[in-house]
Design an enzyme around this catalytic site. Structure first.
Site, PDB file in Angstrom:
ATOM      1  N   THR A 110       1.961   8.659   2.434  1.00  0.00           N
ATOM      2  CA  THR A 110       2.398   8.773   0.892  1.00  0.00           C
ATOM      3  C   THR A 110       3.667   9.505   1.032  1.00  0.00           C
ATOM      4  O   THR A 110       4.068  10.171   1.815  1.00  0.00           O
ATOM      5  CB  THR A 110       1.470   9.360   0.041  1.00  0.00           C
ATOM      6  OG1 THR A 110       2.197   9.681  -1.209  1.00  0.00           O
ATOM      7  CG2 THR A 110       1.049  10.698   0.740  1.00  0.00           C
ATOM      8  N   ASP A 111       4.717   9.155  -0.148  1.00  0.00           N
ATOM      9  CA  ASP A 111       5.864   9.840  -0.185  1.00  0.00           C
ATOM     10  C   ASP A 111       5.665  11.234  -0.742  1.00  0.00           C
ATOM     11  O   ASP A 111       6.522  12.484  -0.625  1.00  0.00           O
ATOM     12  CB  ASP A 111       6.728   9.097  -1.126  1.00  0.00           C
ATOM     13  CG  ASP A 111       6.087   8.962  -2.524  1.00  0.00           C
ATOM     14  OD1 ASP A 111       5.043   9.349  -2.850  1.00  0.00           O
ATOM     15  OD2 ASP A 111       6.639   8.345  -3.585  1.00  0.00           O
ATOM     16  N   GLU A 112       4.224  11.441  -1.045  1.00  0.00           N
ATOM     17  CA  GLU A 112       4.182  13.004  -1.778  1.00  0.00           C
ATOM     18  C   GLU A 112       4.152  14.037  -0.575  1.00  0.00           C
ATOM     19  O   GLU A 112       4.221  15.247  -1.032  1.00  0.00           O
ATOM     20  CB  GLU A 112       2.599  12.963  -2.615  1.00  0.00           C
ATOM     21  CG  GLU A 112       2.648  12.036  -3.422  1.00  0.00           C
ATOM     22  CD  GLU A 112       1.530  11.769  -4.537  1.00  0.00           C
ATOM     23  OE1 GLU A 112       0.830  12.792  -4.613  1.00  0.00           O
ATOM     24  OE2 GLU A 112       0.944  10.825  -4.978  1.00  0.00           O
TER      25      GLU A 112
ATOM     26  N   TYR B  72      -4.128  17.546  -1.782  1.00  0.00           N
ATOM     27  CA  TYR B  72      -3.874  15.944  -1.476  1.00  0.00           C
ATOM     28  C   TYR B  72      -2.511  15.683  -0.559  1.00  0.00           C
ATOM     29  O   TYR B  72      -3.000  15.402   0.470  1.00  0.00           O
ATOM     30  CB  TYR B  72      -3.860  15.151  -2.583  1.00  0.00           C
ATOM     31  CG  TYR B  72      -3.420  13.646  -2.166  1.00  0.00           C
ATOM     32  CD1 TYR B  72      -4.208  12.650  -1.287  1.00  0.00           C
ATOM     33  CD2 TYR B  72      -2.134  12.973  -2.654  1.00  0.00           C
ATOM     34  CE1 TYR B  72      -3.735  11.538  -0.993  1.00  0.00           C
ATOM     35  CE2 TYR B  72      -1.782  11.699  -2.392  1.00  0.00           C
ATOM     36  CZ  TYR B  72      -2.657  11.040  -1.632  1.00  0.00           C
ATOM     37  OH  TYR B  72      -2.184   9.730  -1.046  1.00  0.00           O
TER      38      TYR B  72
ATOM     39  N   LYS C  39      -2.555  14.847   3.430  1.00  0.00           N
ATOM     40  CA  LYS C  39      -1.905  13.824   4.246  1.00  0.00           C
ATOM     41  C   LYS C  39      -0.935  14.307   5.004  1.00  0.00           C
ATOM     42  O   LYS C  39      -0.536  13.706   6.109  1.00  0.00           O
ATOM     43  CB  LYS C  39      -1.307  12.927   3.111  1.00  0.00           C
ATOM     44  CG  LYS C  39      -2.372  12.137   2.228  1.00  0.00           C
ATOM     45  CD  LYS C  39      -3.106  11.228   2.830  1.00  0.00           C
ATOM     46  CE  LYS C  39      -2.356  10.180   3.334  1.00  0.00           C
ATOM     47  NZ  LYS C  39      -3.209   9.058   3.982  1.00  0.00           N
TER      48      LYS C  39
ATOM     49  N   TYR D   3     -11.461  15.149 -19.091  1.00  0.00           N
ATOM     50  CA  TYR D   3     -10.893  14.651 -20.078  1.00  0.00           C
ATOM     51  C   TYR D   3     -11.139  15.869 -21.089  1.00  0.00           C
ATOM     52  O   TYR D   3     -10.036  16.804 -21.709  1.00  0.00           O
ATOM     53  CB  TYR D   3     -11.255  13.586 -20.564  1.00  0.00           C
ATOM     54  CG  TYR D   3     -10.296  13.334 -22.037  1.00  0.00           C
ATOM     55  CD1 TYR D   3      -8.801  13.460 -21.789  1.00  0.00           C
ATOM     56  CD2 TYR D   3     -10.817  13.469 -23.339  1.00  0.00           C
ATOM     57  CE1 TYR D   3      -8.014  13.041 -22.987  1.00  0.00           C
ATOM     58  CE2 TYR D   3     -10.031  13.246 -24.232  1.00  0.00           C
ATOM     59  CZ  TYR D   3      -8.757  13.114 -24.299  1.00  0.00           C
ATOM     60  OH  TYR D   3      -7.979  12.810 -25.022  1.00  0.00           O
TER      61      TYR D   3
HETATM   62  P1  NAD Z   1      -8.659   4.626  -2.518  1.00  0.00           P
HETATM   63  O1  NAD Z   1      -9.204   5.862  -2.913  1.00  0.00           O
HETATM   64  O2  NAD Z   1      -8.549   3.569  -3.623  1.00  0.00           O
HETATM   65  O3  NAD Z   1      -9.551   3.818  -1.153  1.00  0.00           O
HETATM   66  C1  NAD Z   1      -9.939   4.764  -0.195  1.00  0.00           C
HETATM   67  C2  NAD Z   1     -10.860   4.315   0.884  1.00  0.00           C
HETATM   68  O4  NAD Z   1     -11.096   5.139   1.769  1.00  0.00           O
HETATM   69  C3  NAD Z   1     -12.070   3.955  -0.199  1.00  0.00           C
HETATM   70  O5  NAD Z   1     -12.688   2.662   0.072  1.00  0.00           O
HETATM   71  C4  NAD Z   1     -13.104   5.088   0.547  1.00  0.00           C
HETATM   72  O6  NAD Z   1     -14.452   4.672   0.177  1.00  0.00           O
HETATM   73  C5  NAD Z   1     -12.680   5.166   1.692  1.00  0.00           C
HETATM   74  N1  NAD Z   1     -12.800   6.573   2.279  1.00  0.00           N
HETATM   75  C6  NAD Z   1     -12.882   7.841   1.619  1.00  0.00           C
HETATM   76  N2  NAD Z   1     -13.246   8.666   2.565  1.00  0.00           N
HETATM   77  C7  NAD Z   1     -13.862   8.084   3.735  1.00  0.00           C
HETATM   78  C8  NAD Z   1     -14.500   8.575   4.828  1.00  0.00           C
HETATM   79  N3  NAD Z   1     -14.511   9.703   5.142  1.00  0.00           N
HETATM   80  N4  NAD Z   1     -14.631   7.589   5.819  1.00  0.00           N
HETATM   81  C9  NAD Z   1     -14.452   6.383   5.689  1.00  0.00           C
HETATM   82  N5  NAD Z   1     -13.715   5.867   4.621  1.00  0.00           N
HETATM   83  C10 NAD Z   1     -13.492   6.637   3.521  1.00  0.00           C
HETATM   84  O7  NAD Z   1      -7.232   4.694  -1.952  1.00  0.00           O
HETATM   85  P2  NAD Z   1      -5.827   3.836  -1.690  1.00  0.00           P
HETATM   86  O8  NAD Z   1      -5.015   4.404  -3.231  1.00  0.00           O
HETATM   87  O9  NAD Z   1      -6.284   2.523  -1.751  1.00  0.00           O
HETATM   88  O10 NAD Z   1      -5.126   4.478  -0.669  1.00  0.00           O
HETATM   89  C11 NAD Z   1      -5.033   4.182   0.551  1.00  0.00           C
HETATM   90  C12 NAD Z   1      -4.343   5.122   1.303  1.00  0.00           C
HETATM   91  O11 NAD Z   1      -2.854   4.582   1.053  1.00  0.00           O
HETATM   92  C13 NAD Z   1      -4.510   6.404   1.460  1.00  0.00           C
HETATM   93  O12 NAD Z   1      -4.495   6.915   2.762  1.00  0.00           O
HETATM   94  C14 NAD Z   1      -3.610   6.993   0.577  1.00  0.00           C
HETATM   95  O13 NAD Z   1      -3.094   8.370   0.868  1.00  0.00           O
HETATM   96  C15 NAD Z   1      -2.325   6.046   0.927  1.00  0.00           C
HETATM   97  N6  NAD Z   1      -1.490   5.828  -0.096  1.00  0.00           N
HETATM   98  C16 NAD Z   1      -1.785   5.489  -1.293  1.00  0.00           C
HETATM   99  C17 NAD Z   1      -0.715   5.302  -2.714  1.00  0.00           C
HETATM  100  C18 NAD Z   1      -1.264   4.798  -4.026  1.00  0.00           C
HETATM  101  O14 NAD Z   1      -0.495   4.942  -4.696  1.00  0.00           O
HETATM  102  N7  NAD Z   1      -2.479   4.510  -4.050  1.00  0.00           N
HETATM  103  C19 NAD Z   1       0.549   5.502  -2.165  1.00  0.00           C
HETATM  104  C20 NAD Z   1       0.834   5.757  -0.871  1.00  0.00           C
HETATM  105  C21 NAD Z   1       0.031   5.901   0.179  1.00  0.00           C
HETATM  106  P1  TYD Z   2      -1.645   9.111 -10.448  1.00  0.00           P
HETATM  107  O1  TYD Z   2      -1.954   7.762 -11.073  1.00  0.00           O
HETATM  108  O2  TYD Z   2      -2.722  10.120 -10.536  1.00  0.00           O
HETATM  109  O3  TYD Z   2      -0.739   9.057  -9.243  1.00  0.00           O
HETATM  110  P2  TYD Z   2       0.001  10.421  -8.450  1.00  0.00           P
HETATM  111  O4  TYD Z   2      -0.116  11.874  -8.948  1.00  0.00           O
HETATM  112  O5  TYD Z   2      -0.368  10.295  -6.980  1.00  0.00           O
HETATM  113  O6  TYD Z   2       1.426  10.006  -8.541  1.00  0.00           O
HETATM  114  O7  TYD Z   2      -0.647   9.713 -11.654  1.00  0.00           O
HETATM  115  C1  TYD Z   2       0.602   9.293 -11.962  1.00  0.00           C
HETATM  116  C2  TYD Z   2       1.480   9.888 -12.727  1.00  0.00           C
HETATM  117  O8  TYD Z   2       0.834   9.823 -14.287  1.00  0.00           O
HETATM  118  C3  TYD Z   2       1.535  11.236 -12.573  1.00  0.00           C
HETATM  119  O9  TYD Z   2       2.927  11.929 -12.797  1.00  0.00           O
HETATM  120  C4  TYD Z   2       0.512  11.920 -13.214  1.00  0.00           C
HETATM  121  C5  TYD Z   2       0.236  11.155 -14.576  1.00  0.00           C
HETATM  122  N1  TYD Z   2      -1.050  11.174 -15.185  1.00  0.00           N
HETATM  123  C6  TYD Z   2      -1.118  11.408 -16.649  1.00  0.00           C
HETATM  124  O10 TYD Z   2       0.003  11.629 -17.411  1.00  0.00           O
HETATM  125  N2  TYD Z   2      -2.216  11.071 -17.081  1.00  0.00           N
HETATM  126  C7  TYD Z   2      -3.392  10.793 -16.458  1.00  0.00           C
HETATM  127  O11 TYD Z   2      -4.470  10.469 -16.937  1.00  0.00           O
HETATM  128  C8  TYD Z   2      -3.363  10.221 -14.923  1.00  0.00           C
HETATM  129  C9  TYD Z   2      -4.526   9.797 -14.255  1.00  0.00           C
HETATM  130  C10 TYD Z   2      -1.826  10.455 -14.434  1.00  0.00           C
END
Ligand code: NAD
Ligand code: TYD
Length: 377
Positions: free
Chosen positions: A135-137, A183, A187, A374
């Site tokens: 992730t970019d984070e 988080y 990562k 919430y």
């Molecule tokens: P998600 O939470 O939707 O899915 C994660 C999946 O991993 C789930 O299916 C979960 O069951 C599985 N999982 C969790 N723990 C596990 C374990 N111990 N063993 C096996 N499986 C396990 O996540 P996502 O948003 O699809 O993200 C996928 C990847 O991409 C992650 O590595 C995340 O860090 C990275 N990523 C996500 C975003 C985003 O915006 N969502 C952006 C950049 C990178």
């Molecule tokens: P999120 O979808 O959790 O992604 P990330 O924190 O990994 O960027 O949140 C996106 C942005 O929205 C982040 O700045 C936090 C904000 N946010 C809210 O303001 N309210 C919410 O209920 C959630 C889930 C996120």
């Protein structure tokens, strides 16, 4: 060419799009989807491909080293696309240990299992790849030098919002890691282990760092699906702080296309940043979502704006993320395919059309978890 590819986290949001793309596009590849099915994993995300002959699902925990050894051997895995992770920042603030266990120890177990198996083969690392999705984070937070926004210096098809940028700096592949949340710290640590396995043992690894994804099948604890669902149910929309934080949003299928391209054409040991140069302040993005949902539900314009509720900010809330993805564009020719407004329209329609998917997720345990979260804000 026949290949045996392990995709971890394939029942999650991004993973399900990657599994679908690979299963449909590469009938000669055996795709093994390994997932623990945590609260975020949902096999309903893959209903359309589950009976394809080149698809196998295995339920397992990546932190279980013996299981990883068994699976990598049994399926003769020659390529790994590793997405499995705990992925929600708010959960990491409440429970950092689960993030260290899965994201750090889980990635390490998978690396070790792949290394041991590949080293037993006569061709060893030849033609193998361990591709880690990050992730970019991990780069930390960027300054908001221009809170009102300035014309963005770079644009792509995904750019919208009059091509705004809220600062002059962007994350590059060379930007020093500086994670803030549990988080992103987990990562970052996993990224370091992946690179260490290349640098120490010569294992063919590669890392990509992507910006915030949006699209179908995202678990509704994340901003966009949560807000679509809450608008539909006339529930409050909890905006953290003043809603001024900036994120760079990419349509999930464009991320999956980038992963496909990089898996096949990326250079071992490289890092590629993936993003659309598409920065949005949360509050502006939320107004676009409200407008789109209201229009599609036939509500008058502005009808759901009264649901906006400013709540206590997230602890350590990173101000701005913005990815510079020009390396990926110039070296491998990747471009986002969708403009942001098209992507949001497609996404909102999908959630409204797939209410059953949403209701199955939001009933029971998750409903209780969400109400508790919430209430504490
Ligand atoms: P998600 O939470 O939707 O899915 C994660 C999946 O991993 C789930 O299916 C979960 O069951 C599985 N999982 C969790 N723990 C596990 C374990 N111990 N063993 C096996 N499986 C396990 O996540 P996502 O948003 O699809 O993200 C996928 C990847 O991409 C992650 O590595 C995340 O860090 C990275 N990523 C996500 C975003 C985003 O915006 N969502 C952006 C950049 C990178
Ligand atoms: P999120 O979808 O959790 O992604 P990330 O924190 O990994 O960027 O949140 C996106 C942005 O929205 C982040 O700045 C936090 C904000 N946010 C809210 O303001 N309210 C919410 O209920 C959630 C889930 C996120």
């Amino acid at each position: 060419m026949k290949r045996n590819i392990l995709i971890t986290g394939g029942a999650g949001f991004i993973g399900s799009h990657v599994v679908r793309l690979f299963v449909n596009k590469y009938p000669d590849y055996n795709i093994v989807n390994l997932d623990k099915l945590t609260y975020a994993g949902n096999l309903a995300n893959l209903k359309d491909i589950e009976s394809k002959p080149n698809y196998t699902f295995v339920k397992a925990d990546i932190a279980d080293l013996d299981e990883m050894r068994r699976i990598v051997n049994e399926y003769k895995i020659d390529g790994i696309i590793h997405l499995a992770a705990e992925s929600h920042v708010d959960r990491s603030i409440k429970d950092p240990f689960t993030f260290a266990r899965t994201n750090v120890m889980g990635t390490l177990a998978l690396l070790q299992a792949a290394k041991e198996y590949w080293e037993t083969l006569t061709e060893k690392y030849e033609g193998k790849l361990f591709y880690h999705i990050s992730t970019d984070e991990v780069y930390g937070a960027l300054e908001m030098t221009h809170p009102e926004g300035v014309p963005a210096p770079f644009t792509t098809k995904a750019s919208s919002n009059d091509d705004m940028a809220y600062g002059t700096e962007f994350f590059l592949e060379t930007t020093k890691y500086n994670p803030h949340s549990p988080y992103s710290a987990s990562k970052a640590s996993s990224d370091h282990f992946v690179r260490a396995y290349h640098d120490t043992y010569g294992m063919p690894t590669l890392v990509t760092n992507c910006s915030n994804n949006y699209g179908p099948y995202q678990f509704p604890e994340k901003l966009i699906p949560l807000f679509i669902n809450n608008i539909r149910n006339r529930k409050p929309l909890p905006v953290y702080g003043k809603g001024e934080n900036v994120r760079d949003w990419l349509f999930v299928e464009d991320h999956a296309r980038a992963i496909d391209l990089i898996f096949h054409k990326g250079k071992v040991a490289e890092t590629y940043n993936i993003g659309g140069f598409n920065e949005w302040k949360n509050i502006d993005l939320i107004k676009v979502i409200i407008k789109t949902v209201d229009r599609l539900l036939g509500n008058p314009e502005g009808y759901s704006e009264e649901l906006i509720t400013f709540v206590t900010d997230r602890l350590g809330h990173d101000m701005r993320y913005a990815i510079d993805s020009r390396k990926l564009q110039s070296e491998l020719g990747w471009e986002p395919s969708l403009q942001f407004e098209e992507g949001i329209e497609k996404t909102v329609r999908w959630y409204l059309d797939n209410q059953e998917w949403m209701d199955n997720i939001t009933s029971g345990d998750y409903e209780r978890y969400y109400d508790e979260m919430y209430k504490n804000r």
